[in-house]
Write an enzyme that holds these catalytic residues in place. Structure first.
Site, PDB file in Angstrom:
ATOM      1  N   TYR A   9      -0.875 -11.001  -2.113  1.00 22.71           N
ATOM      2  CA  TYR A   9      -1.515 -11.095  -0.795  1.00 22.71           C
ATOM      3  C   TYR A   9      -3.031 -10.916  -0.861  1.00 22.71           C
ATOM      4  O   TYR A   9      -3.802 -11.861  -0.647  1.00 22.71           O
ATOM      5  CB  TYR A   9      -0.872 -10.078   0.139  1.00 22.71           C
ATOM      6  CG  TYR A   9      -1.484  -9.967   1.510  1.00 22.71           C
ATOM      7  CD1 TYR A   9      -1.849 -11.099   2.244  1.00 22.71           C
ATOM      8  CD2 TYR A   9      -1.680  -8.715   2.103  1.00 22.71           C
ATOM      9  CE1 TYR A   9      -2.391 -10.983   3.513  1.00 22.71           C
ATOM     10  CE2 TYR A   9      -2.207  -8.592   3.374  1.00 22.71           C
ATOM     11  CZ  TYR A   9      -2.566  -9.733   4.076  1.00 22.71           C
ATOM     12  OH  TYR A   9      -3.115  -9.620   5.329  1.00 22.71           O
ATOM     13  N   ASP A  34      -0.374 -13.070 -13.451  1.00 20.00           N
ATOM     14  CA  ASP A  34       0.610 -12.590 -12.482  1.00 20.00           C
ATOM     15  C   ASP A  34       2.004 -12.869 -13.032  1.00 20.00           C
ATOM     16  O   ASP A  34       2.241 -13.941 -13.588  1.00 20.00           O
ATOM     17  CB  ASP A  34       0.412 -13.317 -11.141  1.00 20.00           C
ATOM     18  CG  ASP A  34       1.034 -12.568  -9.971  1.00 20.00           C
ATOM     19  OD1 ASP A  34       2.263 -12.333 -10.001  1.00 20.00           O
ATOM     20  OD2 ASP A  34       0.293 -12.248  -9.021  1.00 20.00           O
ATOM     21  N   GLY A  73       4.210 -12.101  -6.380  1.00 17.76           N
ATOM     22  CA  GLY A  73       3.251 -13.149  -6.074  1.00 17.76           C
ATOM     23  C   GLY A  73       3.920 -14.507  -5.929  1.00 17.76           C
ATOM     24  O   GLY A  73       5.109 -14.677  -6.198  1.00 17.76           O
ATOM     25  N   ASP A  80       3.705 -10.600 -17.965  1.00 17.10           N
ATOM     26  CA  ASP A  80       3.825  -9.204 -17.561  1.00 17.10           C
ATOM     27  C   ASP A  80       2.604  -8.450 -18.070  1.00 17.10           C
ATOM     28  O   ASP A  80       2.254  -8.543 -19.258  1.00 17.10           O
ATOM     29  CB  ASP A  80       5.105  -8.609 -18.156  1.00 17.10           C
ATOM     30  CG  ASP A  80       5.435  -7.237 -17.592  1.00 17.10           C
ATOM     31  OD1 ASP A  80       4.504  -6.507 -17.204  1.00 17.10           O
ATOM     32  OD2 ASP A  80       6.630  -6.892 -17.565  1.00 17.10           O
ATOM     33  N   PHE A  89      -5.184  -6.123  -9.198  1.00 11.07           N
ATOM     34  CA  PHE A  89      -4.314  -5.955  -8.036  1.00 11.07           C
ATOM     35  C   PHE A  89      -2.854  -5.741  -8.409  1.00 11.07           C
ATOM     36  O   PHE A  89      -2.056  -5.346  -7.563  1.00 11.07           O
ATOM     37  CB  PHE A  89      -4.396  -7.194  -7.131  1.00 11.07           C
ATOM     38  CG  PHE A  89      -5.781  -7.467  -6.616  1.00 11.07           C
ATOM     39  CD1 PHE A  89      -6.237  -6.868  -5.451  1.00 11.07           C
ATOM     40  CD2 PHE A  89      -6.634  -8.321  -7.294  1.00 11.07           C
ATOM     41  CE1 PHE A  89      -7.512  -7.107  -4.985  1.00 11.07           C
ATOM     42  CE2 PHE A  89      -7.910  -8.572  -6.829  1.00 11.07           C
ATOM     43  CZ  PHE A  89      -8.356  -7.962  -5.678  1.00 11.07           C
ATOM     44  N   TYR A  99       3.300   6.855  -5.176  1.00 14.54           N
ATOM     45  CA  TYR A  99       2.417   5.686  -5.199  1.00 14.54           C
ATOM     46  C   TYR A  99       0.954   6.115  -5.118  1.00 14.54           C
ATOM     47  O   TYR A  99       0.115   5.694  -5.924  1.00 14.54           O
ATOM     48  CB  TYR A  99       2.758   4.741  -4.048  1.00 14.54           C
ATOM     49  CG  TYR A  99       1.702   3.699  -3.800  1.00 14.54           C
ATOM     50  CD1 TYR A  99       1.384   2.760  -4.775  1.00 14.54           C
ATOM     51  CD2 TYR A  99       1.009   3.646  -2.584  1.00 14.54           C
ATOM     52  CE1 TYR A  99       0.401   1.802  -4.547  1.00 14.54           C
ATOM     53  CE2 TYR A  99       0.038   2.698  -2.357  1.00 14.54           C
ATOM     54  CZ  TYR A  99      -0.265   1.772  -3.337  1.00 14.54           C
ATOM     55  OH  TYR A  99      -1.246   0.836  -3.114  1.00 14.54           O
ATOM     56  N   PHE A 157      -7.186   0.759   3.638  1.00 11.27           N
ATOM     57  CA  PHE A 157      -6.357   1.340   4.671  1.00 11.27           C
ATOM     58  C   PHE A 157      -5.220   0.332   4.940  1.00 11.27           C
ATOM     59  O   PHE A 157      -4.327   0.202   4.126  1.00 11.27           O
ATOM     60  CB  PHE A 157      -7.203   1.746   5.864  1.00 11.27           C
ATOM     61  CG  PHE A 157      -7.848   3.096   5.608  1.00 11.27           C
ATOM     62  CD1 PHE A 157      -7.484   4.202   6.337  1.00 11.27           C
ATOM     63  CD2 PHE A 157      -8.770   3.262   4.575  1.00 11.27           C
ATOM     64  CE1 PHE A 157      -8.031   5.451   6.063  1.00 11.27           C
ATOM     65  CE2 PHE A 157      -9.316   4.507   4.296  1.00 11.27           C
ATOM     66  CZ  PHE A 157      -8.945   5.601   5.040  1.00 11.27           C
ATOM     67  N   GLY A 187       6.538  12.530   7.032  1.00 13.56           N
ATOM     68  CA  GLY A 187       5.276  12.331   6.325  1.00 13.56           C
ATOM     69  C   GLY A 187       4.306  11.383   6.975  1.00 13.56           C
ATOM     70  O   GLY A 187       3.209  11.169   6.446  1.00 13.56           O
ATOM     71  N   ASP A 188       4.660  10.782   8.128  1.00 13.09           N
ATOM     72  CA  ASP A 188       3.744   9.870   8.799  1.00 13.09           C
ATOM     73  C   ASP A 188       2.699  10.655   9.591  1.00 13.09           C
ATOM     74  O   ASP A 188       3.029  11.300  10.593  1.00 13.09           O
ATOM     75  CB  ASP A 188       4.509   8.963   9.768  1.00 13.09           C
ATOM     76  CG  ASP A 188       4.912   7.638   9.156  1.00 13.09           C
ATOM     77  OD1 ASP A 188       4.483   7.362   8.019  1.00 13.09           O
ATOM     78  OD2 ASP A 188       5.649   6.886   9.810  1.00 13.09           O
TER      79      ASP A 188
END
Length: 348
Positions: free
Chosen positions: A12, A32, A37, A52, A74, A142, A170, A284-285
C-alpha cells in the site's frame, strides 16, 4: 538520476512511494515477496524482484546487480492483533530483516536508509499531540519490533555511517488522487476501507468498538494522513539524508477525527449508508491518538496537501468503488511517466 531499492514496494504505502519516485524521474527496483503486495501495483517501467527479504543470498545478488543511492524499507509484518498472538515471530522477523537489509546496504556502499515505522511505538501516550520526545512504550509486539528495528539502524549509523530516517506513521489512508493505486489488504484492518466496503455491500456491517470513550461523541479519535502525503514525506527525508544526520519523525495530519466522523464522511462522499453495529471496547485502544508533525514541517518543509477528512475519503472511495475486487480488477498499472527506456517489471 538516482536509483532506489524499495522493499515492500508492491504494498500500500510502498507502491505510492514508488510512484512518487518514478514521477520525479528516479529509477526504482522493487523487492517484494507478494504475500501482501500486488504485482499490478508496480508500474510497468519498474524492475520487480520477487524474493523473500530473509533470503540473504538473493539480497546480496540484488545489491550486486544495481548500485543504489538509498533504500526505502516497507516490507514487514504489520498487524497489531496478530503480533499479540505470535509475538516472537514479529520480533524476530521484523528485526532480522531490517538488520540484514541494513547490512547489505552498508556492504554495498549505500549510505541512506528510510524505514517505515509506526506510532505504535508510543502505546498509551501521556500527552497530545504526540511529538518525537514522547516516551517510547510499545503496547504490542509489532510496535516493539519496529522500535528494535530503529535501534538497529541507530547502531548501523554509529558504527558504519548508514544515515537513516524512521517515519512513524499514524493512520495511512486514502488513495492516489489519479486513481492509479489504492488500498487492498487481505485481511483489511483499517477503518476507512472497512467503512467503504460496508457501504458498497462488500462485507458485513462495520463494528464500532466502544461508544463510551471520553471524546465528544464517545468514539475513538485517530489521526489520518493521506498516503500521497506520506509518499512526499519519504522523498523529502531521503533527500535530506544526503547531507544531514539520521533522524526520526512522527507523520500525521496533526488533528484527529472520530470513528463516527469517519462513518459520516464515507456516507457523505458515497451517498450510501454505512451499516454498522456497536461492540465493546477493544483492550488497549487509547481514546485519542494524534500526531505532532511540527518537526517534520520545520525541518523538511513538508505539509499535507490532503488534510481534510473528506479529501482523504473521496480518493479512497473513488479507487475502491472503481475496483471493488481490488487489484484483481486490472492486470497491471500503467507507466509511471518517468525516464524513457526503463526496464519492464519482471519476476527475477
Amino acid at each position: 538520476m538516482a536509483r532506489f531499492l524499495v522493499t515492500g514496494g508492491a504494498g500500500y504505502v510502498g507502491s505510492h512511494v514508488v510512484l512518487a519516485l518514478r514521477e520525479r524521474g528516479d529509477e526504482v527496483v522493487v523487492l517484494d515477496d507478494l504475500r501482501q503486495g500486488h504485482r499490478a501495483a508496480v508500474p510497468h517501467d519498474v524492475e520487480l524482484v520477487v524474493a523473500d527479504l530473509a533470503d540473504r543470498r538473493r539480497l546480496d545478488e540484488v545489491f550486486a546487480g544495481w548500485r543504489f543511492d538509498g533504500v526505502l524499507h516497507f516490507a514487514a509484518l504489520s498487524l497489531v492483533g496478530e503480533s499479540m498472538r505470535d509475538p516472537l515471530r514479529y520480533l524476530a522477523e521484523n528485526l532480522a530483516n531490517t538488520a540484514g537489509l541494513a547490512d547489505a546496504a552498508v556492504r554495498s556502499g549505500c549510505r541512506r536508509f528510510v524505514l517505515s515505522s509506526t506510532a505504535a511505538l508510543f502505546g498509551n501516550p501521556e500527552r497530545m499531540p504526540i511529538d518525537e520526545e514522547a516516551r517510547i512504550s510499545p503496547g504490542s509486539a509489532y510496535g516493539e519490533s519496529k522500535f528494535m528495528a530503529e535501534t538497529a539502524l541507530d547502531w548501523a549509523d554509529r558504527v558504519h555511517g548508514l544515515r537513516s530516517a524512521a517515519l512513524r506513521y499514524f493512520n495511512a489512508a486514502g488513495a492516489d488522487p489519479q486513481g492509479r493505486l489504492g488500498e487492498d489488504h487481505q485481511p483489511e484492518t483499517h477503518l476507512i476501507p472497512l467503512a467503504i466496503d460496508a457501504a458498497l455491500g462488500l462485507r458485513d456491517p462495520l463494528t464500532v468498538f466502544g461508544t463510551d470513550y471520553p471524546t465528544p461523541d464517545g468514539t475513538c479519535i485517530r489521526d489520518y494522513v493521506h498516503v500521497t502525503d506520506l509518499a512526499d514525506a519519504h522523498l523529502r527525508v531521503m533527500d535530506a539524508l544526503e547531507t544531514g544526520p539520521s533522524v526520526r519523525y512522527n507523520v500525521g495530519n496533526g488533528r484527529g477525527h472520530s470513528v463516527k466522523q469517519v462513518i459520516e464522511a464515507v456516507e457523505r462522499i458515497s451517498g450510501c449508508p454505512v451499516p454498522h453495529d456497536v461492540g465493546p471496547r477493544r483492550p488497549g485502544d487509547p481514546a485519542v491518538l494524534v500526531a505532532s508533525n511540527e518537526k517534520l514541517r520545520r525541518e523538511t518543509g513538508w505539509t499535507p496537501r490532503y488534510a481534510e477528512l473528506d479529501d482523504i475519503v473521496r480518493t479512497a472511495w473513488a479507487w475502491r468503488s472503481a475496483h471493488p475486487r481490488g487489484f484483481d480488477d486490472r492486470s497491471a498499472m500503467p507507466l509511471a511517466g518517468g525516464a524513457a527506456g526503463a526496464s519492464t517489471a519482471r519476476a527475477a
